[in-house]
Design an enzyme around this catalytic site. Structure first.
Site, short mmCIF file in Angstrom:
data_model
loop_
_atom_site.label_atom_id
_atom_site.label_comp_id
_atom_site.label_asym_id
_atom_site.label_seq_id
_atom_site.Cartn_x
_atom_site.Cartn_y
_atom_site.Cartn_z
N ASP A 122 92.61 32.94 68.70
CA ASP A 122 91.72 33.54 69.68
C ASP A 122 91.47 32.50 70.76
OD1 ASP A 122 90.06 35.37 70.83
OD2 ASP A 122 88.39 35.08 69.46
N ASP A 158 87.04 35.64 64.76
CA ASP A 158 85.64 35.55 64.36
C ASP A 158 84.98 36.91 64.22
OD1 ASP A 158 85.70 36.21 67.01
OD2 ASP A 158 84.16 34.78 67.64
#
Length: 891
Positions: free
Chosen positions: A329, A633
């Site tokens: 990410d 996340d």
């Protein structure tokens, strides 16, 4: 009443109310209870944590343990109590070490979990009411307020400057500015501005929404449910150890059976031959190997934990070393997830313009310092990321809201809204003048500007200068920077407030009317400057990406953010970012699997991606034979985290992501992943060293016993003596090899192929070639001693001691399978020296202490015997170092 596949974003607010059979006054209590019974609780399915018993039993799931357990039961059946006790002790010791480490990890993870707010405000019978989030049902009207979590999926029906952080679901960390307008049917999830989703955070504004999805029917619920459908792939280590164990089991079984048949043919006693065949099996299986491997994995987990990485499963620590693709990410992993002002510029730059721009920014910002009475270094700033960045930059220049209000008292303000794309603030300036500041989208600010701030005063903004500013804005915008612009205008004293009061006299002033008054004044503005804001790279990330490439790994950005932003970060990190390297979620959906396979190796940036797309990326690389690590996340990342060979969750992320992961980054830094990979490679190296060390002498023991049976000679060593060597003598050095530090070139090697065998060429040469030479020496010694009519008990003691001394000498060359012994610092692993001393002490105890003499059937040896063993050990050591030199020269 509703369809589960309904495109709620493609309906008007009134159509949604109609379809959910509700009104703005909400449901009646009676209707709410009826729907609660029909649709059930608004709750997500929860995976029960593993019990302590389950964690313990998991430690027995290893082919090596299966082989030991079978050997243990066979010796038990033969009433060979000593061998049985020793074998089962090894099995349970291994299980306890693994259990202790994994249980410790489980406890750390449970402490990381955050408390979840479980209340929601709904409208029932026309009144606001606080209820349990679990009791929110389809058709409920929920009240959205800044700071709250959205309790369910819902369609917005009233919007007052709502901004919602949807990072947990979409990966986009900048707040989504909401609207009530109907959107096209094919609008991607991340761009559905008229929807709110369960688990997301309301940053600012307020509104009302009608619930369209609860529990598993929410977007987060769909992701959580899909986790049970995602199969966790077997790790390369698990495959290798299974294959290796299978080969060992077949080989040991075949050799033991062959010896049993050979003994029967030569007329030996059947029971005696069965016991002997078991002895061969015991000799072939290094009982200390499972313990040593478990210790190596546990030590690796501890080292990774010290570097802020929490490995959840023992085997995952090794898999890190085989990682070849890292899908990461952007926000929070590569970058800090904290906006910062990086540049303030106009046509001409000077300190006065910078201060003026920041003053306008601070004046128009809704962000604030929560604890202004505390010392500056303890200040907590609340608000939207962009405005927080401006407040921070203002503090550095000595400009704060509090100081500004004292110097120029605020008269009125207009908050930012996605419709007009700017915010404004009116302040009292002098006896005859007020000032209006404006902050917003550069194109809006430039359009309203007729003048520009100069070095000492304002001047007319020419068409040419305006074009020049536009080009500069477009250039910086293409680099992924977030740009806003500031302007101001002086107006007559009290002119603005008089218009506000005049409108109030007629009736309550609406937001539209107030904006209309501002619009009249926000003409002929003085352009001050552009303010460039970006989310900076994390410390050491650049070096981590460089190391990643040197190690033959491929870093890929997979983000919910915009392509331009992701591209700018990739360029900064040296990750390919040309057009062919970038694909957006909407385009990704359109390409077939065949097209994707062709483009797979070119794509390094996936922007605006959705959950199922992340899963597709992971699966594509795995089909390509790669070992994939996936970071994330949010709840949206969980299926891909579970599917990946290594799922990496951020410590600040959602509990769902952590539960689906193998590694939790306690510091949210990409650097930790690369460090963990290095530790994973060290684990692989150390496992290979231990296998080489233990199997070299297991092979030797098997050949010694096999040759004696075929030649109809007595056994050169007894099963109890073999177990002593395997479990007592060899275990301490084997465990000590697990403490070896990484070799200097470890991150310059290419990742290991998933299909590469556990035993490489170097290991085979050392185990078999050197093993055969040792066998010839010891067999020659055995036959020579038999020929001299030495007592059998003394001969067996000599061979037992010879095996043990050989193993003691063998410890040092096994410290590295790539370097020669003279290239290794003898004191870099003090545990080896301690293990070496313990091995010598246990050998002397076995030969000279009466209780052990009785147990192992040994007798004392004379000094000449020991000199002979040392000579054999030195010859072995020289041969191994020659073999290493050969492989080094070849490579």
């Amino acid at each position: 009443m509703t369809s589960p596949k309904q495109n709620w974003h493609n309906l008007t607010a009134s159509e949604v109310l109609k379809k959910t059979n509700t009104t703005k006054k909400g449901l009646t209590q009676e209707e709410a209870q009826k729907r609660l019974r029909k649709f059930g609780l608004n709750a997500l399915p929860e995976e029960k944590p593993l019990s302590k018993a389950k964690i313990f039993l998991e430690q027995f799931k290893s082919p090596l343990i299966y082989i030991l357990v079978i050997a243990g039961f066979v010796t038990l059946a033969l009433q060979d109590w000593t061998d049985s006790v020793v074998i089962f002790a090894a099995v349970f010791l291994n299980a306890f070490i693994g259990y202790f480490q994994e249980n410790k990890t489980s406890q750390i993870l449970s402490k990381l979990k955050k408390a979840v707010r479980d209340k929601a405000i709904v409208i029932r019978n026309g009144k606001e009411k606080e209820i349990s989030q679990n009791h929110v049902i389809m058709g409920d009207i929920i009240v959205l307020k800044a700071g709250d979590k959205v309790p369910a999926d819902a369609r917005i029906i009233e919007n007052y400057s709502l901004k919602i952080n949807e990072a947990a679901l979409t990966g986009e960390w900048l707040a989504s500015e909401k609207t009530i307008k109907k959107l096209p049917k094919g609008t991607p999830l991340a761009d559905r501005k008229n929807m709110v989703y369960m688990g997301t955070i309301i940053e600012s504004g307020r509104g009302l929404a009608v619930v369209t999805g609860i529990g598993i029917k929410t977007e987060i619920g769909k992701v959580a449910t899909s986790l049970s459908e995602v199969e966790k792939t077997e790790t390369p280590y698990q495959k290798k150890i299974a294959k290796f164990s299978k080969i060992v089991a077949i080989a040991v079984g075949a050799i033991s059976l062959a010896l049993f048949i050979a003994g029967a043919i030569t007329g030996r006693d059947t029971l005696e031959m069965f016991v002997t065949a078991v002895a061969v099996a015991v000799a072939a299986i290094p009982e200390g190997l499972p313990i040593a491997i478990t210790v190596i994995l546990a030590l690796g987990m501890e080292r990774i934990l010290r570097k802020k990485g929490l490995v959840r499963r023992l085997v995952a620590a090794e898999v890190l070393g085989s990682t070849s693709v890292i899908c990461t990410d952007k926000t929070g992993t590569l970058t800090e997830a904290k906006m910062q002002v990086t540049e303030i510029f106009s046509l001409k730059e000077n300190p006065r313009i910078i201060k003026k721009a920041l003053k306008a920014g601070v004046a128009c910002s809704e962000a604030f310092i929560e604890n202004v009475e505390d010392p500056m270094h303890k200040w907590i700033i609340r608000g939207r990321p962009t405005e927080k960045a401006i407040i921070k930059a203002g503090i550095q220049e000595g400009i704060t809201k509090e100081k500004l209000k004292k110097q120029e008292p605020q008269i009125d303000s207009l908050p930012f809204s996605p419709e007009h794309k700017y915010s404004a603030s009116v302040h009292s300036l002098e006896k005859t003048q007020d000032i209006i500041y404006m902050l917003g989208a550069p194109e809006i600010i430039l359009e309203k500007a007729t003048h520009i701030e100069g070095k000492s005063r304002k001047k007319k903004l020419t068409k040419k200068e305006k074009e020049k500013l536009k080009k500069k804005f477009e250039k910086l915008n293409s680099k992924g920077l977030r740009l806003i612009a500031a302007s101001y205008k002086k107006i007559k004293k009290d002119e603005f407030i008089k218009q506000i009061k005049k409108q109030e006299e007629i009736g309550e002033i609406s937001e539209e009317q107030k904006q209309g008054i501002y619009e009249k004044h926000l003409e002929e503005m003085v352009f001050i400057a552009f303010i460039a804001i970006k989310d900076p790279l994390r410390a050491r990330v650049k070096q981590a990406v460089k190391t990643c490439k040197q190690a033959g790994m491929r870093p890929i950005i997979v983000t919910g953010d915009h392509a331009l932003t992701a591209r700018a970060i990739a360029e900064e990190l040296g990750i390919p970012a040309e057009s062919k390297n970038v694909i957006e979620g909407k385009d990704f959906n359109k390409i077939t699997d065949k097209e994707f396979k062709k483009r797979l190796k070119d794509i390094t940036i996936y922007a605006r991606v959705e959950p199922q797309q992340k899963l597709r990326i992971v699966e594509a690389w795995q089909k390509n034979g790669e070992v994939v690590a996936m970071t994330g996340d949010g709840v949206n990342d969980a299926p891909a985290l579970k599917k990946a060979n290594i799922g990496v969750a951020l410590g600040s992320g959602t509990d769902v992501a952590k539960e689906a992961s193998d590694l939790v980054l306690l510091s949210d830094n990409f650097y930790v992943i690369v460090t963990a990979v290095k530790e994973g490679r060290t684990i692989i190296d150390n496992i290979r060293k231990v296998i080489t060390y233990l199997f070299s002498f297991s092979f030797t023991e098997m050949i010694l016993i096999g040759a004696s049976i075929i030649g109809t000679f007595p056994l050169p060593v007894l099963p109890a003596q073999i177990l002593w060597v395997n479990l007592i003598q060899d275990s301490f050095p084997a465990i000590a090899l697990g403490f070896e530090k990484e070799e200097k070139d470890i991150m310059k090697r290419k990742p290991e192929e998933p299909e590469s065998p556990l035993l490489n060429r170097e290991m085979k040469v050392i185990i078999f070639a050197i093993g055969i030479f040792t066998d010839l020496l010891l067999l020659g010694l055995f036959f020579w001693l038999l020929d001299r009519d030495m007592p059998l008990e003394e001969i067996r003691t000599v061979i037992f001691a010879g095996l043990s001394v050989g193993a003691i000498f063998f410890t040092f060359p096994c410290r590295s399978l790539r370097k020669n012994i003279w290239e290794i610092n003898p004191f870099s692993n003090k545990t080896i020296i301690l293990a070496w001393i313990i091995s010598i002490i246990t050998l002397l105890a076995a030969v000279y202490i009466p209780i052990f003499q009785k147990l192992l059937k040994t007798v004392p040896l004379n000094p000449f015997d020991w000199l002979l063993f040392i000579a054999i050990g030195i010859i072995n050591l020289i041969l191994i170092e020659i073999a290493k030199l050969f492989f080094k020269k070849k490579s």
